[in-house]
Design a protein around this motif. Structure first.
Motif, PDB file in Angstrom:
ATOM      1  N   UNK A  19       0.844  -1.202   0.000  1.00 57.49           N
ATOM      2  CA  UNK A  19       0.000   0.000   0.000  1.00 57.49           C
ATOM      3  C   UNK A  19       0.878   1.250   0.000  1.00 57.49           C
ATOM      4  N   UNK A  20       1.910   1.229   0.856  1.00 58.39           N
ATOM      5  CA  UNK A  20       2.802   2.386   0.957  1.00 58.39           C
ATOM      6  C   UNK A  20       3.478   2.657  -0.383  1.00 58.39           C
ATOM      7  N   UNK A  21       3.885   1.600  -1.042  1.00 61.11           N
ATOM      8  CA  UNK A  21       4.544   1.734  -2.344  1.00 61.11           C
ATOM      9  C   UNK A  21       3.604   2.392  -3.358  1.00 61.11           C
ATOM     10  N   UNK A  22       2.357   1.950  -3.380  1.00 62.01           N
ATOM     11  CA  UNK A  22       1.384   2.553  -4.307  1.00 62.01           C
ATOM     12  C   UNK A  22       1.129   4.018  -3.951  1.00 62.01           C
ATOM     13  N   UNK A  23       1.065   4.287  -2.650  1.00 67.02           N
ATOM     14  CA  UNK A  23       0.822   5.674  -2.216  1.00 67.02           C
ATOM     15  C   UNK A  23       1.981   6.570  -2.646  1.00 67.02           C
ATOM     16  N   UNK A  24       3.223   6.092  -2.510  1.00 66.05           N
ATOM     17  CA  UNK A  24       4.393   6.891  -2.933  1.00 66.05           C
ATOM     18  C   UNK A  24       4.237   7.300  -4.394  1.00 66.05           C
ATOM     19  N   UNK A  25       3.890   6.331  -5.235  1.00 64.90           N
ATOM     20  CA  UNK A  25       3.762   6.629  -6.662  1.00 64.90           C
ATOM     21  C   UNK A  25       2.619   7.626  -6.911  1.00 64.90           C
ATOM     22  N   UNK A  26       1.528   7.464  -6.172  1.00 70.80           N
ATOM     23  CA  UNK A  26       0.394   8.390  -6.339  1.00 70.80           C
ATOM     24  C   UNK A  26       0.765   9.803  -5.900  1.00 70.80           C
ATOM     25  N   UNK A  27       1.481   9.887  -4.766  1.00 76.58           N
ATOM     26  CA  UNK A  27       1.873  11.210  -4.250  1.00 76.58           C
ATOM     27  C   UNK A  27       2.821  11.899  -5.241  1.00 76.58           C
ATOM     28  N   UNK A  28       3.760  11.144  -5.796  1.00 79.16           N
ATOM     29  CA  UNK A  28       4.679  11.736  -6.783  1.00 79.16           C
ATOM     30  C   UNK A  28       3.912  12.231  -8.005  1.00 79.16           C
ATOM     31  N   UNK A  29       2.903  11.480  -8.376  1.00 81.41           N
ATOM     32  CA  UNK A  29       2.092  11.888  -9.535  1.00 81.41           C
ATOM     33  C   UNK A  29       1.357  13.200  -9.251  1.00 81.41           C
ATOM     34  N   UNK A  30       0.786  13.293  -8.039  1.00 81.46           N
ATOM     35  CA  UNK A  30       0.092  14.536  -7.654  1.00 81.46           C
ATOM     36  C   UNK A  30       1.094  15.688  -7.627  1.00 81.46           C
ATOM     37  N   UNK A  31       2.267  15.430  -7.042  1.00 79.58           N
ATOM     38  CA  UNK A  31       3.306  16.479  -6.993  1.00 79.58           C
ATOM     39  C   UNK A  31       3.653  16.937  -8.411  1.00 79.58           C
ATOM     40  N   UNK A  32       3.848  15.981  -9.284  1.00 80.60           N
ATOM     41  CA  UNK A  32       4.256  16.281 -10.656  1.00 80.60           C
ATOM     42  C   UNK A  32       3.219  17.162 -11.368  1.00 80.60           C
ATOM     43  N   UNK A  33       1.958  16.837 -11.115  1.00 82.73           N
ATOM     44  CA  UNK A  33       0.895  17.558 -11.822  1.00 82.73           C
ATOM     45  C   UNK A  33       0.528  18.891 -11.171  1.00 82.73           C
ATOM     46  N   UNK A  34       0.648  18.931  -9.836  1.00 78.20           N
ATOM     47  CA  UNK A  34       0.107  20.104  -9.123  1.00 78.20           C
ATOM     48  C   UNK A  34       1.168  21.059  -8.572  1.00 78.20           C
ATOM     49  N   UNK A  35       2.415  20.690  -8.678  1.00 77.42           N
ATOM     50  CA  UNK A  35       3.439  21.509  -8.000  1.00 77.42           C
ATOM     51  C   UNK A  35       3.515  22.917  -8.595  1.00 77.42           C
ATOM     52  N   UNK A  36       3.046  23.060  -9.840  1.00 77.85           N
ATOM     53  CA  UNK A  36       3.055  24.392 -10.472  1.00 77.85           C
ATOM     54  C   UNK A  36       2.125  25.357  -9.725  1.00 77.85           C
ATOM     55  N   UNK A  37       1.115  24.782  -9.085  1.00 76.94           N
ATOM     56  CA  UNK A  37       0.149  25.638  -8.374  1.00 76.94           C
ATOM     57  C   UNK A  37       0.563  25.872  -6.922  1.00 76.94           C
ATOM     58  N   UNK A  38       1.672  25.249  -6.492  1.00 78.14           N
ATOM     59  CA  UNK A  38       2.085  25.410  -5.084  1.00 78.14           C
ATOM     60  C   UNK A  38       2.561  26.847  -4.854  1.00 78.14           C
ATOM     61  N   UNK A  39       2.004  27.493  -3.812  1.00 76.63           N
ATOM     62  CA  UNK A  39       2.266  28.933  -3.661  1.00 76.63           C
ATOM     63  C   UNK A  39       3.132  29.294  -2.450  1.00 76.63           C
ATOM     64  N   UNK A  40       3.678  28.312  -1.772  1.00 74.38           N
ATOM     65  CA  UNK A  40       4.587  28.519  -0.635  1.00 74.38           C
ATOM     66  C   UNK A  40       3.946  29.250   0.544  1.00 74.38           C
ATOM     67  N   UNK A  41       2.631  29.175   0.651  1.00 80.13           N
ATOM     68  CA  UNK A  41       1.993  29.706   1.859  1.00 80.13           C
ATOM     69  C   UNK A  41       2.337  28.798   3.037  1.00 80.13           C
ATOM     70  N   UNK A  42       2.505  27.508   2.747  1.00 77.42           N
ATOM     71  CA  UNK A  42       3.006  26.588   3.781  1.00 77.42           C
ATOM     72  C   UNK A  42       4.304  25.993   3.237  1.00 77.42           C
ATOM     73  N   UNK A  43       4.968  25.180   4.070  1.00 78.21           N
ATOM     74  CA  UNK A  43       6.201  24.574   3.571  1.00 78.21           C
ATOM     75  C   UNK A  43       5.835  23.411   2.645  1.00 78.21           C
ATOM     76  N   UNK A  44       6.787  23.077   1.771  1.00 83.01           N
ATOM     77  CA  UNK A  44       6.513  22.027   0.790  1.00 83.01           C
ATOM     78  C   UNK A  44       6.256  20.688   1.472  1.00 83.01           C
ATOM     79  N   UNK A  45       7.039  20.388   2.536  1.00 84.71           N
ATOM     80  CA  UNK A  45       6.858  19.065   3.159  1.00 84.71           C
ATOM     81  C   UNK A  45       5.491  18.955   3.839  1.00 84.71           C
ATOM     82  N   UNK A  46       4.947  20.103   4.334  1.00 86.35           N
ATOM     83  CA  UNK A  46       3.593  20.088   4.916  1.00 86.35           C
ATOM     84  C   UNK A  46       2.577  19.715   3.823  1.00 86.35           C
ATOM     85  N   UNK A  47       2.782  20.323   2.660  1.00 83.42           N
ATOM     86  CA  UNK A  47       1.892  20.045   1.525  1.00 83.42           C
ATOM     87  C   UNK A  47       1.992  18.565   1.128  1.00 83.42           C
TER      88      UNK A  47
END
Lengths: 181, 198
Positions: free
Chosen positions: A46-74
């Motif tokens: 499960x953890x392995x699948x979650x890692x891949x999913x999280x990386x996918x979300x990061x890849x797609x959404x990181x352009x919208x990250x606005x640094x209001x919080x820290x990246x690791x919190x996000x």
């Protein structure tokens, strides 16, 4: 250079088309993502699948990250949400009696290299699975990852007062279980 | 403040000054409380130890390459529906084109667009088709003999003459017509208009 500045530079580079910057970000956070997901779900697959999913979300959404919080919190927020989704899915499987055999098979893979640690990790992960997901989430973030209540509130979107209460309930339950071991 | 909140604050390091001093005194005076606090601290220490465990490096080295591989696969999968859709569209367009082209070939000019010369020429070259169509296809077979008997009866002719008439009106009509001279035709015409049929 602070961690936040470093993350900012990597995101800027990635947004300008430098794929290697994303790889650097992924390598920087992959262990935290994996272990958080692993402690939340209690198994490697499960953890392995979650890692891949999280990386996918990061890849797609990181352009919208606005640094209001820290990246690791996000990243923790994404990981926690995904983990809870997996836990809910597993609960449904349990209801329909699909989980028992599968969970035994799934938890077989173990990345921990030292035998002593391996047994300890397995034992503690087992205890974590016995407490409610919301308490588990706070306990992992506070007791293992060492985040402040303020950071955990950012990640979970819950009040600090409620989190403190959840944390202590989790600690009390775990202590009781471990003393009756 | 209840006891649990006090213990949590103590373990989280949130108690300061007088509060901390009073709670530590309380712990020292109560073995039960001391055991409880120690057991919580022990639990926390055990979990803290698993924060950094040595794990297989090869797994973490492969996470990013695996991610890119799955991204490539996803892109390939995205192409598949598009390919399937365009294939279906191509097949449908081909079927439609074949249908339209065949339809154009099969267009029959309306009768009013056919000139009388064309019609006459067609009937001369295909008399059999014309009569067969008229006499056998358009008239149901069961009415054919009934029709013939009524027709012969009305004209007051016998069976043999009737057969001859049918033959004449069939295959040989135009051949006979060609062989009749203008004088004979005039004579037949005069006798026909002077003959009272009814």
């Amino acid at each position: 250079m602070t961690e936040k500045d470093n993350d900012y530079n990597l995101i800027e580079r990635f947004n300008n088309g430098d794929e290697s910057a994303f790889n650097e970000l992924a390598r920087k956070y992959q262990q935290r993502i994996y272990w958080h997901a692993r402690r939340m779900t209690g198994n490697h697959l499960d953890a392995d699948e979650i890692v891949q999913e999280v990386l996918l979300v990061m890849y797609r959404k990181i352009k919208t990250f606005n640094f209001r919080s820290s990246l690791y919190t996000w990243i923790y927020t994404i990981t926690t949400t995904r983990s809870i989704n997996y836990i809910k899915r597993r609960s449904l499987k349990q209801i329909f009696s699909l989980h028992d055999v599968e969970s035994d098979q799934r938890s077989g893979t173990d990345l921990v290299t030292e035998i002593e640690n391996k047994e300890e990790v397995k034992r503690l992960e087992k205890f974590l699975q016995y407490i409610p997901a919301k308490q588990r989430e706070v306990f992992i973030l506070r007791a293992i990852d060492g985040l402040s209540y303020k950071e955990i509130a950012e990640i979970t979107g819950r009040s600090e007062g409620g989190l403190k209460s959840n944390y202590f309930h989790a600690l009390r339950k775990l202590t009781e279980m471990m003393s009756n071991e | 403040m209840n006891k649990n909140e006090q213990i949590r604050k103590y373990l989280d390091g949130e108690l300061t000054g007088e509060e901390l001093k009073n709670f530590e005194t309380e712990i020292n005076n109560s073995p039960e409380l001391k055991n409880l606090v120690d057991s919580y601290r022990d639990t926390l220490n055990q979990f803290k130890k698993i924060e950094n465990v040595n794990s297989e490096e090869s797994y973490f080295i492969n996470i990013v390459p695996r991610f890119h591989e799955s991204m490539r696969n996803k892109k390939r999968l995205k192409l598949k529906p598009a390919f399937a859709f365009s294939s279906i569209a191509l097949v449908l367009t081909s079927i439609l084109l074949v249908f339209i082209l065949n339809k154009d070939n099969q267009v029959i000019n309306p009768v009013h667009e056919i000139s009388s010369e064309e019609l006459s020429s067609y009937l001369k070259s295909n008399p059999q088709d014309y009569y067969e169509m008229q006499l056998t296809e358009s008239v149901p077979q069961e009415y054919d003999s009934l029709f013939n008997s009524i027709f012969f009866n009305e004209l007051n002719i016998d069976d043999n003459s009737g057969k001859y008439l049918v033959d004449v009106t069939g295959n040989e009509f135009y051949n006979i017509l060609d062989e009749i001279s203008d004088e004979d035709a005039e004579s037949i015409y005069s006798s026909l208009i002077s003959k009272k049929i009814y």
